[in-house]
Write a protein that holds these residues in place. Sequence first.
Motif, PDB file in Angstrom:
ATOM      1  N   TRP A  62      -6.325  -1.130   0.921  1.00 40.95           N
ATOM      2  CA  TRP A  62      -6.007  -1.240   2.346  1.00 40.95           C
ATOM      3  C   TRP A  62      -5.976  -2.701   2.778  1.00 40.95           C
ATOM      4  CZ3 TRP A  62      -9.550  -3.425   5.745  1.00 40.95           C
ATOM      5  CH2 TRP A  62     -10.884  -3.508   5.315  1.00 40.95           C
ATOM      6  N   SER A  67      -3.948   2.543  10.545  1.00 46.63           N
ATOM      7  CA  SER A  67      -2.524   2.907  10.564  1.00 46.63           C
ATOM      8  C   SER A  67      -2.365   4.111  11.484  1.00 46.63           C
ATOM      9  CB  SER A  67      -2.029   3.278   9.159  1.00 46.63           C
ATOM     10  OG  SER A  67      -2.024   2.156   8.303  1.00 46.63           O
ATOM     11  N   TYR A  97      -3.920  -3.452  13.085  1.00 48.05           N
ATOM     12  CA  TYR A  97      -3.319  -2.117  13.082  1.00 48.05           C
ATOM     13  C   TYR A  97      -1.843  -2.185  12.715  1.00 48.05           C
ATOM     14  CZ  TYR A  97      -0.750  -3.078  17.405  1.00 48.05           C
ATOM     15  OH  TYR A  97       0.117  -3.595  18.332  1.00 48.05           O
ATOM     16  N   GLU A  98      -1.289  -1.036  12.425  1.00 52.68           N
ATOM     17  CA  GLU A  98       0.152  -0.855  12.321  1.00 52.68           C
ATOM     18  C   GLU A  98       0.499   0.502  12.912  1.00 52.68           C
ATOM     19  OE1 GLU A  98       1.760  -0.417   8.366  1.00 52.68           O
ATOM     20  OE2 GLU A  98       0.238   1.052   7.766  1.00 52.68           O
ATOM     21  N   ILE A 100       3.477   3.404  12.443  1.00 54.83           N
ATOM     22  CA  ILE A 100       4.632   3.867  11.669  1.00 54.83           C
ATOM     23  C   ILE A 100       5.224   5.076  12.384  1.00 54.83           C
ATOM     24  CG2 ILE A 100       5.474   4.733   9.457  1.00 54.83           C
ATOM     25  CD1 ILE A 100       3.096   3.406   8.094  1.00 54.83           C
ATOM     26  N   ALA A 150       1.187   4.074   4.287  1.00 55.94           N
ATOM     27  CA  ALA A 150       0.354   3.336   5.250  1.00 55.94           C
ATOM     28  C   ALA A 150      -0.536   2.310   4.559  1.00 55.94           C
ATOM     29  CB  ALA A 150      -0.502   4.319   6.043  1.00 55.94           C
ATOM     30  N   ARG A 151      -0.957   1.299   5.339  1.00 50.71           N
ATOM     31  CA  ARG A 151      -1.797   0.217   4.801  1.00 50.71           C
ATOM     32  C   ARG A 151      -3.220   0.238   5.335  1.00 50.71           C
ATOM     33  NH1 ARG A 151       1.297  -4.747   6.852  1.00 50.71           N
ATOM     34  NH2 ARG A 151       1.952  -3.243   8.447  1.00 50.71           N
ATOM     35  N   GLY A 152      -3.537   1.164   6.232  1.00 52.18           N
ATOM     36  CA  GLY A 152      -4.816   1.128   6.923  1.00 52.18           C
ATOM     37  C   GLY A 152      -6.003   1.621   6.122  1.00 52.18           C
ATOM     38  N   LEU A 155      -6.587   6.205   8.833  1.00 50.50           N
ATOM     39  CA  LEU A 155      -5.238   6.615   9.206  1.00 50.50           C
ATOM     40  C   LEU A 155      -5.306   7.706  10.269  1.00 50.50           C
ATOM     41  CD1 LEU A 155      -5.298   5.818   5.982  1.00 50.50           C
ATOM     42  CD2 LEU A 155      -2.935   6.583   6.063  1.00 50.50           C
ATOM     43  N   ARG A 237      -8.814   6.458   4.214  1.00 49.59           N
ATOM     44  CA  ARG A 237      -7.694   6.249   3.301  1.00 49.59           C
ATOM     45  C   ARG A 237      -7.799   7.151   2.070  1.00 49.59           C
ATOM     46  NH1 ARG A 237      -3.929   2.443   3.112  1.00 49.59           N
ATOM     47  NH2 ARG A 237      -2.869   1.976   1.156  1.00 49.59           N
TER      48      ARG A 237
END
Length: 316
Positions: A62, A67, A97-98, A100, A150-152, A155, A237
């Motif tokens: 992560w 995410s 954060y992101e 998507i 996702a990268r978090g 999630l 994750r």
Amino acid sequence: MESPCCMLELVQYIIIFIFVVFILCSLAVRITTHPYPDIITHTQEKYYNGKEGLFPSIDSPWSLDLSVIIPAYNEKDRLPVMLKESVQFLEGRKSTYEIIVVDDGSKDNTSQIAQNFAKSYGLSSDKFRVLTCAVNRGKGGAVRMGMLRARGKNLLFADADGATTFSELLKMEKELGKVERNGQGLVCGSRAHLQDESIASRSLFRTILMYGFHLCVWLFAVKNIRDTQCGFKLLTRQSAALIFKSIHIERWAFDVEMLKIAEMVDIPVSEVAVKWTEIDGSKLNPVLAAIQMFRDIFLLWLRYAVGAWKIADKLD
């Protein structure tokens, strides 16, 4: 009038017939079912924002705190409102954060609307990404596509209608911190506390469907969560990787399977009451959705019971 003896024999024959049919159905399901889901990825689904960059894999370490996965199908009208609330909340925090947005093969310009929103708020592709599916997969399939890219560290998937107040994430994160064990944990937003109010505003038919669905879920799948269908769930994750590599159902009942998998492999699961408001514009036909869900949940139970479906990576 038939004698009690004849009636008993008839009942015995019926029971034997049902048993034989069940065995034959179980064998057919076992023989014709793939144990693991076939996750097909089209070329365009490997990239975000058109072809701006390649998505990473959930198997990578992560690199962000959170995410947010938002499945969207023909959501050009409701999505901007939900995104505005989400971004205002997330930008007010220090954590990374992101977002998507997963456009699930929309027939409108949902993807373009999402990208225009990001530009208007000055959000770079490090914070905001759009995944445009080549085909309509269903809500569960769209959520899976986002989760696996996702990268978090944690999630969240949140419905595009914004029905759940986004700041309720704080409650979810606090609860996840309590229940998380060895990197595993799942917290469900819940509308169960609103049930009495919702019954008062629903038709008798929809109320019967609701109780029937809850009974079906309890009998065949999940017994420890009152509201399996709220579109606001937070996972670690590790839990997201295990669950979404294993989920077979890609339509509305996918929430039930994800909780069933969590129960089967002993992932800690909890439920938190959230602020929720019904938003106009739902594309769900309650009758057709109920029929599909009842069918999917029974087959979910049967396929796991006979070993036709398996979990991709079980916990050590």
